[in-house]
Design an enzyme around this catalytic site. Sequence first.
Site, mmCIF file in Angstrom:
data_model
loop_
_atom_site.group_PDB
_atom_site.id
_atom_site.type_symbol
_atom_site.label_atom_id
_atom_site.label_comp_id
_atom_site.label_asym_id
_atom_site.label_seq_id
_atom_site.Cartn_x
_atom_site.Cartn_y
_atom_site.Cartn_z
ATOM 1 N N ASP A 176 34.719 41.533 39.358
ATOM 2 C CA ASP A 176 35.861 41.294 39.509
ATOM 3 C C ASP A 176 36.992 42.571 40.175
ATOM 4 O O ASP A 176 38.029 42.833 39.447
ATOM 5 C CB ASP A 176 36.578 40.673 38.146
ATOM 6 C CG ASP A 176 37.803 40.161 38.492
ATOM 7 O OD1 ASP A 176 38.499 39.678 39.648
ATOM 8 O OD2 ASP A 176 38.637 39.841 37.337
ATOM 9 N N ASP B 6 40.235 31.607 41.714
ATOM 10 C CA ASP B 6 40.365 32.830 40.966
ATOM 11 C C ASP B 6 41.773 33.498 41.006
ATOM 12 O O ASP B 6 42.326 33.613 41.840
ATOM 13 C CB ASP B 6 39.271 33.601 41.550
ATOM 14 C CG ASP B 6 39.407 34.957 40.436
ATOM 15 O OD1 ASP B 6 39.319 34.645 39.180
ATOM 16 O OD2 ASP B 6 39.305 36.066 41.000
ATOM 17 N N ASN C 134 41.953 34.593 47.360
ATOM 18 C CA ASN C 134 43.236 34.750 46.949
ATOM 19 C C ASN C 134 43.767 35.832 47.762
ATOM 20 O O ASN C 134 44.551 36.799 47.399
ATOM 21 C CB ASN C 134 43.732 34.925 45.323
ATOM 22 C CG ASN C 134 42.893 36.334 45.006
ATOM 23 O OD1 ASN C 134 41.878 36.818 45.327
ATOM 24 N ND2 ASN C 134 43.571 36.911 43.765
ATOM 25 N N HIS D 176 34.214 35.614 34.957
ATOM 26 C CA HIS D 176 34.551 36.498 33.883
ATOM 27 C C HIS D 176 34.681 35.883 32.408
ATOM 28 O O HIS D 176 35.774 35.963 32.088
ATOM 29 C CB HIS D 176 35.649 37.195 34.289
ATOM 30 C CG HIS D 176 36.732 36.799 34.896
ATOM 31 N ND1 HIS D 176 37.240 35.512 34.507
ATOM 32 C CD2 HIS D 176 37.400 36.852 36.094
ATOM 33 C CE1 HIS D 176 38.537 35.036 35.353
ATOM 34 N NE2 HIS D 176 38.492 35.931 36.388
ATOM 35 N N HIS E 142 38.514 30.210 36.908
ATOM 36 C CA HIS E 142 39.216 31.395 36.179
ATOM 37 C C HIS E 142 39.714 30.611 34.940
ATOM 38 O O HIS E 142 40.687 30.225 35.090
ATOM 39 C CB HIS E 142 40.209 31.868 37.100
ATOM 40 C CG HIS E 142 40.829 33.165 36.046
ATOM 41 N ND1 HIS E 142 41.447 34.416 36.702
ATOM 42 C CD2 HIS E 142 41.445 33.303 34.875
ATOM 43 C CE1 HIS E 142 41.981 35.175 35.905
ATOM 44 N NE2 HIS E 142 42.097 34.060 34.578
ATOM 45 N N HIS F 200 37.545 41.103 45.221
ATOM 46 C CA HIS F 200 38.782 40.950 45.781
ATOM 47 C C HIS F 200 38.751 42.063 46.838
ATOM 48 O O HIS F 200 38.920 43.250 46.568
ATOM 49 C CB HIS F 200 40.011 41.005 44.738
ATOM 50 C CG HIS F 200 39.988 40.015 43.896
ATOM 51 N ND1 HIS F 200 40.645 38.607 43.981
ATOM 52 C CD2 HIS F 200 39.432 40.091 42.780
ATOM 53 C CE1 HIS F 200 40.348 38.095 43.022
ATOM 54 N NE2 HIS F 200 39.678 38.700 41.988
ATOM 55 N N LEU F 201 38.696 41.645 48.090
ATOM 56 C CA LEU F 201 38.709 42.921 49.181
ATOM 57 C C LEU F 201 39.873 42.773 49.984
ATOM 58 O O LEU F 201 40.154 43.674 50.760
ATOM 59 C CB LEU F 201 37.560 42.337 50.296
ATOM 60 C CG LEU F 201 36.101 42.472 49.729
ATOM 61 C CD1 LEU F 201 34.916 42.041 50.641
ATOM 62 C CD2 LEU F 201 35.910 43.750 48.959
ATOM 63 N N ARG F 202 40.951 41.770 49.541
ATOM 64 C CA ARG F 202 42.383 41.943 49.652
ATOM 65 C C ARG F 202 42.494 41.408 51.202
ATOM 66 O O ARG F 202 43.791 41.433 51.629
ATOM 67 C CB ARG F 202 42.937 43.291 49.502
ATOM 68 C CG ARG F 202 42.861 43.709 48.112
ATOM 69 C CD ARG F 202 43.565 42.720 47.062
ATOM 70 N NE ARG F 202 43.555 42.992 45.653
ATOM 71 C CZ ARG F 202 43.824 42.018 44.641
ATOM 72 N NH1 ARG F 202 43.514 40.875 44.975
ATOM 73 N NH2 ARG F 202 43.566 42.832 43.409
ATOM 74 N N HIS G 125 44.421 47.544 43.357
ATOM 75 C CA HIS G 125 46.054 47.535 43.584
ATOM 76 C C HIS G 125 46.577 48.913 43.858
ATOM 77 O O HIS G 125 45.925 49.935 43.308
ATOM 78 C CB HIS G 125 46.589 47.243 42.107
ATOM 79 C CG HIS G 125 45.978 45.599 41.700
ATOM 80 N ND1 HIS G 125 46.901 44.759 42.531
ATOM 81 C CD2 HIS G 125 45.551 45.129 40.839
ATOM 82 C CE1 HIS G 125 46.401 43.535 42.121
ATOM 83 N NE2 HIS G 125 45.418 43.804 40.991
#
Lengths: 419, 324
Positions: free
Chosen positions: A296, A143, A86, A223, A170, A54-56, A300
């Site tokens: 994964d 995901d 996402n 996962h 997921h 997740h590179l956001r 945060h």
Amino acid sequence: MLDQTGARRADVLVKGDVVSEVALPGELGRPAGALVLDAEGCVVAPGLVDLHCHLREPGGEEAETIETGSRAAALGGYTAVVAMPNTEPAASSAAVVRHVLQLSRGALCEVHPAGTITDGRLGRSLANLAEMAAEGVRIFTDDGNAVADPALMRRAMEYSRSLGAVIADHCEDPALTGDGCMNEGAVSSLLGLPGRPGVAEEVMVLRDLALARATGARLHLLHVSTAGAVAAVRAAKAVGVAVTAEATPHHLALEEDCVAGYDTSYKVNPPLRSHDDRSALLEALAQGVVDAIATDHAPHPPEAKQVSFCEAAPGMLGLETAFGVASTCLGLPIDRVLALMSWQPAAIAGLTGTQGGPVVPGAAANLCVLDPARRWTVVPSALASRSRNTPFAGRQLVGRARHTVLAGEPVVVAEEAQR
Amino acid sequence: MSGRHLLGVADLGTEGIDELLRLADTFVEVGRRPIPRVAALRGKTVVSAFFESSTRTRLSFETAAKRLSADVMTFTSSSSSLNKGESLRDTVLTIEAMGADAFVVRHSCAGVPSQVAGWLGEVGEAVVVNAGDGAHEHPTQALLDCFTITRERRARFASAATRPRALEGLHIAIVGDIRHSRVARSDVLAFNALGAEVTLVAPPTLLPPSLEGWPVALSHDLEAVLPKCDVAYLLRLQNERMTEQFVPSLHEYTATYGLTASRARLLGPETLVMHPGPVRRGIEIAAEVADSPRSVITTQVANGVAVRMAVLYHLLGSGAPVGA
């Protein structure tokens, strides 16, 4: 040097963005102006490939950006990552995919955006899969959520067949996970935290395997974390279902008892599982039932973790520690570790043109130099990620990437990012 | 364990519980004085940090603090800290910065008191008292339950008056929604530490997913358990348990696990009936049973203040760890 054709002692010469020569040690001349990367005691290998991070960006830049995330990846030995969709907005259209690709120019590794299966990742209707596939998207996933509606998942699988795409899920049934925030079992019962039962994963894996078998779709399970899930994958592979599965370093290295101190660094979905689940996962990895180790990587910011365990955001950093955790905790020979972290994930993501291939003259120069004996301690403040939520803080790992070469450019030299 | 704080019953151990019960005995007397106040904690500040609304427990703690002459700061918030855009850590450290010696913490999520203790430990010496965290623990409720059983049995029954430990060898049945109950977790640990034998009585759906490591017996047959128990401890059943399908209906729950008037006739002459409140008359317990002489439900509430005075005094007054 180690690639899928085996191990040998060699020197490698890179010119431009390709491998130009591979020769016995000392046989290569040293062209004037060449940069020499010391690989003494190390393994030179195709760069690592992460199927799941997740590179956001866009939307979550306070947690990570493509720049900081790709730097973390490069420091971990990765030369390619699949970026989960996402984001805000979710990557469920060609426009957002193009935006991510544009933001990825100049990244320190190849960034391959995954697209959502459902429009807006809302689980109600199909996203424009073909439109995204035309932009090069190969993996589709919601995901963070399962595609809960079985009819919608069936249609997605049928539709994906003509796109040469992989449907990745997921696998946790939301009706069974509810508001759970750790593995359901003896530990959750004592801690008084609501649980996410392992059977929530098993049920969804079994559903997806049945749908994949019925539709002939190419299915990838994100996962996997339970004994029940890997048993189901083993059985499905035995009857020829086109399925692959990944496991994360944290599910392979950590167990539910980590949560006992209510440290939100250990909150993740699917949750850290029981000892029996982890044993089954390690066995499945050794047997080839699990095809890839994927991080994964889920950054945060502190304010999303410095709250109650129930409210804390689920997810852990992974890119910078994955190789160290794999080489420290799995007890596998390094050629198996590399298969799980480089060429097998490259094949799943359809990247074998430039990633994970044999190191031979003419091959794309996406390489990593791994020091399997390097001892180091994970210090969150020293990580390149914009976030600090590693579950391995303070742990000593053995094994680390020393250099990373992306398309001929030394992006990491002696454990230091070059830009 | 943590010693400085009261996060769970395990922080106390058997000796710690005994010590607090003895101390609470002396504070019962304070509550009967014309001016029910002692100077023990003058100059100390107690924060009641209630992130989940609970009027009863908050008033009990605040009354206890005031009777010890402590200053009381009240923080109540039903909304989550995330909704306000502030981390829980920031909220806690902001309150700490105003000057606080003790935090009485209630939160709907398990573990928050131990997180708060960790954050406070980074900056100072304030102590934490767990006033109920999710489905984890409610240690002062367990203390007041032990205190109530001890005092009531000694006052009522000659056989109990001579026992050094009033709970030793007793059979205690805890009935109802164990799964979601912090009271049940703390009571099991405290009753067990004092030598009682605990039987949990509930449908499988209202039990914790695993009872591995729990020092309890288990039954699904209330009528078989009632004649053998010295204490019948009923838990509250919330309406959400029906919508979440833990039990089909209130009616069926009462029919199978309610302490109805006819079931109460199965109880022995010396059996006490307890409930942590608020009581739902006619659901988990019939009104006439809740109001019968064997019921000590209002005594539990009264004893809560003395027990919480003992806890605050012990953590703040003497500086000595409770369990040491």
